[in-house]
Design an enzyme around this catalytic site. Sequence first.
Site, PDB file in Angstrom:
ATOM      1  N   TYR A  69       0.821  -1.213   0.000  1.00  0.00           N
ATOM      2  CA  TYR A  69       0.000   0.000   0.000  1.00  0.00           C
ATOM      3  C   TYR A  69       0.858   1.268   0.000  1.00  0.00           C
ATOM      4  O   TYR A  69       0.370   2.351   0.294  1.00  0.00           O
ATOM      5  CB  TYR A  69      -0.936   0.018   1.213  1.00  0.00           C
ATOM      6  CG  TYR A  69      -2.086  -0.977   1.135  1.00  0.00           C
ATOM      7  CD1 TYR A  69      -2.363  -1.666  -0.038  1.00  0.00           C
ATOM      8  CD2 TYR A  69      -2.899  -1.211   2.237  1.00  0.00           C
ATOM      9  CE1 TYR A  69      -3.417  -2.569  -0.104  1.00  0.00           C
ATOM     10  CE2 TYR A  69      -3.950  -2.113   2.176  1.00  0.00           C
ATOM     11  CZ  TYR A  69      -4.209  -2.790   1.010  1.00  0.00           C
ATOM     12  OH  TYR A  69      -5.253  -3.676   0.941  1.00  0.00           O
ATOM     13  N   LYS A  83       4.797 -13.920   4.744  1.00  0.00           N
ATOM     14  CA  LYS A  83       4.918 -14.843   3.613  1.00  0.00           C
ATOM     15  C   LYS A  83       6.380 -14.768   3.159  1.00  0.00           C
ATOM     16  O   LYS A  83       6.687 -14.512   1.990  1.00  0.00           O
ATOM     17  CB  LYS A  83       3.927 -14.400   2.526  1.00  0.00           C
ATOM     18  CG  LYS A  83       3.745 -15.376   1.408  1.00  0.00           C
ATOM     19  CD  LYS A  83       2.783 -16.510   1.697  1.00  0.00           C
ATOM     20  CE  LYS A  83       2.817 -17.477   0.536  1.00  0.00           C
ATOM     21  NZ  LYS A  83       1.987 -18.652   0.687  1.00  0.00           N
ATOM     22  N   ASP A 121      -1.316 -17.256   4.432  1.00  0.00           N
ATOM     23  CA  ASP A 121      -2.393 -17.995   3.766  1.00  0.00           C
ATOM     24  C   ASP A 121      -2.887 -19.155   4.639  1.00  0.00           C
ATOM     25  O   ASP A 121      -4.085 -19.344   4.836  1.00  0.00           O
ATOM     26  CB  ASP A 121      -1.959 -18.475   2.369  1.00  0.00           C
ATOM     27  CG  ASP A 121      -0.578 -19.129   2.350  1.00  0.00           C
ATOM     28  OD1 ASP A 121       0.096 -19.142   3.404  1.00  0.00           O
ATOM     29  OD2 ASP A 121      -0.183 -19.624   1.276  1.00  0.00           O
ATOM     30  N   ASP A 165      -5.152  -6.057   6.420  1.00  0.00           N
ATOM     31  CA  ASP A 165      -6.410  -5.600   5.833  1.00  0.00           C
ATOM     32  C   ASP A 165      -7.309  -6.803   5.555  1.00  0.00           C
ATOM     33  O   ASP A 165      -8.467  -6.857   5.957  1.00  0.00           O
ATOM     34  CB  ASP A 165      -6.082  -4.834   4.538  1.00  0.00           C
ATOM     35  CG  ASP A 165      -7.253  -4.019   4.026  1.00  0.00           C
ATOM     36  OD1 ASP A 165      -8.276  -3.937   4.728  1.00  0.00           O
ATOM     37  OD2 ASP A 165      -7.133  -3.465   2.916  1.00  0.00           O
ATOM     38  N   ASP A 223     -10.748  -8.382   7.866  1.00  0.00           N
ATOM     39  CA  ASP A 223     -12.095  -8.531   7.299  1.00  0.00           C
ATOM     40  C   ASP A 223     -12.555  -9.977   7.438  1.00  0.00           C
ATOM     41  O   ASP A 223     -13.727 -10.243   7.721  1.00  0.00           O
ATOM     42  CB  ASP A 223     -12.118  -8.128   5.806  1.00  0.00           C
ATOM     43  CG  ASP A 223     -12.387  -6.642   5.602  1.00  0.00           C
ATOM     44  OD1 ASP A 223     -12.018  -5.835   6.486  1.00  0.00           O
ATOM     45  OD2 ASP A 223     -12.971  -6.270   4.561  1.00  0.00           O
TER      46      ASP A 223
HETATM   47 MG    MG Z   1     -10.327  -3.005   4.294  1.00  0.00          MG
END
Ligand code: MG
Length: 324
Positions: A119, A165, A197, A221, A225
């Site tokens: 990001y 990772k 993962d 992120d 969620d």
């Molecule tokens: Mg989000």
Amino acid sequence: MTDRIAVIPGDGIGKEVVPVAVKVLDAVGDFVFEYAEAGDETRAQTGSALPEETRELAAAADATLFGAAGETAADVILPLREAVGSFANVRPARAYPGVDALHPETDLVFVRENTEGVYAGIESEITESVRTLTRVTTDAASQRIAEFGFDYAAENGYDVTIAHKANVMRRTDGLFLDGVAAVADERGADYETALMDALAMHLVMDPSDYGVVICPNLAGDVLSDLAAGLVGGLGLLPSANVGPDRALFEPVHGTAPDIAGEGVANPVATVLSAAMCCEYLGYDAAGERVRGAVLEVLADGPRTPDLGGDATTEDVERSIVDRL
Ligand code: MG
Ligand code: NAI
């Protein structure tokens, strides 16, 4: 208490849930609220999704309460997180009595690195059909998020897992993993590491194995969620973006265009963000009162449709504020 709180409702349900959090803060403290605009509507009106006066207000306030922005989200929230100097994004995902959760014993806190990774915003167009993205990882940011994460875990009694990772992204996630582990080793703190993962699968199968999860930006992120899905949906997840001197509080969810304007958005995520804001500003008892009132309302109702109820945002607001 005369702390200045910048209030930026944004778009969609941000305009419906942020006023609830303001009423709640008003009920437990003596804060000065200063309002500012940002988001899709602001861009349509002014040409900029994040006007300079909004950025400056957040950069100067003791704390900022933000709702959500629509398609301009990245143009609003990334600079706002930067304006308050935040480097840690704290996202608790807890199951609450009375709410149908996939795993009722879930009590996770994602501590997400908030400034770099994929990001960092460095994307290029090589040709029209080939594009690249540069991932940024620094030792300084990895150690800083580790210090924050291990402090948080020690203060709140959680075990720590480092998500990464590094087997594939050897240089960048390798540096992240080494940086976080070095901080732990220096403190003599225990931790586990998990490939992000595989961690996603384990979180779905048995989240009770985990507490604080320290993650690079994108992993935090996505995994937070996922955790929202474990505990009853995005309407419940608060977050704090914490820097050395200021912080910004926001629900994890977005503008929810599918229900915006109907008056049925769940305000709990934003009200719990306000509770985190109280605690950040040093008003632990006020934060605890807010959280207590929210827990009672979740247990006894009224509940909004996302939690299987038929209450409006206003019904939930009244019920929380009455208890305060
Ligand atoms: Mg989000
Ligand atoms: P979203 O979080 O807005 O909605 C996802 C689903 O969860 C929808 O079905 C929505 O109705 C439901 N939901 C979310 N919050 C809820 C609440 N408080 N009460 C009841 N139901 C709730 O995510 P989506 O649909 O991916 O994005 C919609 C818009 O929001 C996009 O324009 C996106 O860019 C923006 N967004 C902004 C964020 C921010 O400003 N920080 C974060 C995430 C998305």
